[in-house]
Design a protein around this motif. Structure first.
Motif, short mmCIF file in Angstrom:
data_model
loop_
_atom_site.label_atom_id
_atom_site.label_comp_id
_atom_site.label_asym_id
_atom_site.label_seq_id
_atom_site.Cartn_x
_atom_site.Cartn_y
_atom_site.Cartn_z
N ALA A 27 0.83 -1.21 0.00
CA ALA A 27 0.00 0.00 0.00
C ALA A 27 0.86 1.25 0.00
O ALA A 27 0.55 2.24 -0.69
N LEU A 28 1.96 1.23 0.75
CA LEU A 28 2.85 2.40 0.80
C LEU A 28 3.44 2.69 -0.59
O LEU A 28 3.49 3.84 -1.03
N VAL A 29 3.86 1.65 -1.27
CA VAL A 29 4.43 1.84 -2.60
C VAL A 29 3.37 2.34 -3.58
O VAL A 29 3.61 3.26 -4.38
N VAL A 30 2.18 1.77 -3.52
CA VAL A 30 1.09 2.22 -4.38
C VAL A 30 0.74 3.67 -4.08
O VAL A 30 0.46 4.46 -5.00
N PHE A 31 0.75 4.04 -2.81
CA PHE A 31 0.48 5.42 -2.41
C PHE A 31 1.47 6.38 -3.08
O PHE A 31 1.08 7.39 -3.66
N VAL A 32 2.76 6.05 -3.01
CA VAL A 32 3.79 6.90 -3.63
C VAL A 32 3.62 6.91 -5.15
O VAL A 32 3.66 7.97 -5.79
N PHE A 33 3.41 5.73 -5.72
CA PHE A 33 3.26 5.61 -7.18
C PHE A 33 2.07 6.44 -7.67
O PHE A 33 2.17 7.22 -8.63
N ALA A 34 0.93 6.30 -7.00
CA ALA A 34 -0.28 7.04 -7.40
C ALA A 34 -0.09 8.54 -7.21
O ALA A 34 -0.53 9.34 -8.05
N ASP A 35 0.59 8.94 -6.13
CA ASP A 35 0.82 10.37 -5.89
C ASP A 35 1.65 10.99 -7.01
O ASP A 35 1.41 12.12 -7.43
N VAL A 36 2.66 10.27 -7.45
CA VAL A 36 3.50 10.79 -8.54
C VAL A 36 2.66 10.99 -9.81
O VAL A 36 2.73 12.03 -10.47
N LEU A 37 1.85 9.99 -10.13
CA LEU A 37 1.01 10.11 -11.32
C LEU A 37 -0.01 11.24 -11.15
O LEU A 37 -0.28 12.00 -12.09
N MET A 38 -0.58 11.36 -9.95
CA MET A 38 -1.58 12.41 -9.71
C MET A 38 -0.95 13.79 -9.78
O MET A 38 -1.55 14.74 -10.27
N LEU A 39 0.28 13.89 -9.27
CA LEU A 39 0.99 15.18 -9.30
C LEU A 39 1.27 15.60 -10.74
O LEU A 39 1.01 16.74 -11.14
N THR A 40 1.78 14.67 -11.52
CA THR A 40 2.09 14.96 -12.93
C THR A 40 0.82 15.30 -13.71
O THR A 40 0.79 16.26 -14.48
N TYR A 41 -0.22 14.50 -13.47
CA TYR A 41 -1.49 14.75 -14.16
C TYR A 41 -2.09 16.10 -13.75
O TYR A 41 -2.65 16.83 -14.57
N GLY A 42 -1.92 16.44 -12.47
CA GLY A 42 -2.44 17.72 -11.98
C GLY A 42 -1.78 18.90 -12.67
O GLY A 42 -2.44 19.87 -13.05
N ILE A 43 -0.45 18.82 -12.84
CA ILE A 43 0.27 19.90 -13.54
C ILE A 43 -0.19 19.99 -14.98
O ILE A 43 -0.50 21.07 -15.49
N GLU A 44 -0.23 18.84 -15.65
CA GLU A 44 -0.61 18.84 -17.06
C GLU A 44 -2.03 19.36 -17.25
O GLU A 44 -2.29 20.17 -18.13
N LYS A 45 -2.94 18.89 -16.40
CA LYS A 45 -4.35 19.29 -16.55
C LYS A 45 -4.53 20.78 -16.24
O LYS A 45 -5.29 21.47 -16.92
N THR A 46 -3.81 21.27 -15.21
CA THR A 46 -3.92 22.69 -14.87
C THR A 46 -3.51 23.56 -16.05
O THR A 46 -4.18 24.53 -16.40
N LEU A 47 -2.40 23.21 -16.69
CA LEU A 47 -1.93 24.05 -17.79
C LEU A 47 -2.74 23.82 -19.07
O LEU A 47 -2.99 24.76 -19.81
#
Length: 387
Positions: A27-47
């Motif tokens: 779960a910890l690894v999935v948490f980090v993995f999902a956060d990275v994807l969410m962070l990247t997607y958040g930047i891309e979607k915002t712009l």
């Protein structure tokens, strides 16, 4: 004949503590993995959401960003007189000549200073970006030193409130409005009258021209005419494409950093799953022998242990994804390396990210459980029954 699935659930429950610890590791690894994807997607979607596919932005060729671009007043006039540009309901051109400059402001919580984009805008600027709504006060008046600020700027920087003044370029600018841009990049900008901004910064040139060009054929014709005009040395892009390109450098860096951290963490999770399953095989040797004696094949044993690994990894994936979903409540700010200005954005979870995270969890569980499962399948019946 396959081993019944309840056998797997019973064994997982019998070793619930070690199973829980293994699932939490995944779960910890999935948490980090999902956060990275969410962070990247958040930047891309915002712009990407910042720009509209109906608008075309014109900047100096090879400049990359509005901050680095420069178009003379004569060049801007040539551009906005193209016949492909749409008109509004009053018959006025949907074209805005704008200037972008950077100022520094102190952050509200840390006190450190950060670059903020000031956009000199004209009458058509707000019409071309209907997602921008003034939620407090009013828009600026032409000829006055008045500004409106994005909601992220009002939230994160000191002294930014309706009625206050901000000093930059040697002048006091009164904040007459606060706007919301629906979580796009404009929320991290300050807007004012283009002529006043250019005069204050002693800048005789524009940064960009934004126009509405309806239809793909018109856009192609407009792009060809502007880019082939030797007087302009300009390039034309769809506005959403332009802002999507602004996210590339930061998003790529975050992906590389996040994947590196995730790979390191995932090794630990795989080893944890492997230890748990080897321990399960060791403690169930006689049980495995009994199953073989009852007629279950090596393939049945292998499948049963792999199913246990999958159940543990799926449980860990769901826990990690559930925890990561709460990150959507957090808004963070950073510097966009291509414009060197402040950019506020959110973590964003999408169905694709959820699927990728669960697949990643299953891969980790399978990788950790494969060797112990093979060992269980290879156990000799006679030796196993002897213990």
């Amino acid at each position: 004949m396959a081993i019944p699935i309840y056998y797997n659930f019973r064994n997982i429950w019998a070793r619930k503590l070690t199973t829980l610890l293994t699932a939490l590791g995944i779960a910890l690894v999935v948490f980090v993995f999902a956060d990275v994807l969410m962070l990247t997607y958040g930047i891309e979607k915002t712009l990407i959401d910042t720009g509209s596919p109906e608008n075309a932005i014109i900047i100096r060729k090879s400049s990359g960003t509005e901050i680095q671009s420069s178009l003379s007043k004569e060049q801007a006039s040539i551009i906005i007189n193209r016949p492909e540009i749409s008109l509004d309901e009053n018959g006025k051109l949907l074209a805005a000549k704008e200037v972008n400059v950077l100022i520094t402001l102190p952050r509200k919580f840390s006190g450190s200073v950060s670059n903020v984009t000031v956009r000199g805008a004209d009458d058509a600027s707000l019409k071309l970006r209907p997602q921008i709504k003034i939620i407090k006060g009013r828009r600026w008046q032409k000829g006055l030193e008045e500004i409106i600020v994005g909601s992220a700027i009002a939230k994160n920087f000191q002294g930014i409130a309706l009625g206050n003044t901000v000093k930059f370029a040697g002048k006091q600018w009164r904040i007459v409005g606060i706007f919301d841009a629906q979580k796009s990049g404009f929320d991290s900008e300050i807007w004012g009258d283009v002529d006043q901004i250019m005069d204050a910064f002693r800048r005789p040139i524009y940064s960009s021209v934004l126009v509405r060009v309806a239809g793909s054929e018109n856009f192609k014709k407009f792009k060809k005419a502007v880019e082939n005009d030797q007087r302009l040395t300009a390039e034309v892009k769809r506005e959403n494409q332009y802002y999507a390109e602004q996210s590339e450098m930061l998003a790529t860096f975050l992906k590389i950093l996040g994947v590196t951290v995730t790979v390191i963490f995932s090794l630990g999770a795989v080893i944890g799953a492997m230890i748990t399953m080897y321990a399960a095989v060791g403690s169930r040797t006689q049980e495995i022998g009994t199953l073989r004696a009852l007629g279950f094949s090596r393939q049945n044993i292998l499948t049963a242990f792999l199913i246990e690994c999958l159940l543990i990894s799926i449980s860990g994936g769901i826990i990690g994804l559930f925890a990561a979903s709460f990150m959507q409540l957090i808004t963070i700010s950073t510097i966009n390396w291509q414009t060197f200005s402040e950019l506020a954005f959110d973590f964003k979870l999408s169905p694709q990210i959820a699927i990728q995270s669960m697949i990643f969890a299953i891969i980790m569980g399978t990788a950790g459980g494969l060797l112990p499962s093979i060992r269980a399948a290879k156990i000799d019946i006679v030796k196993a029954l002897r213990g």
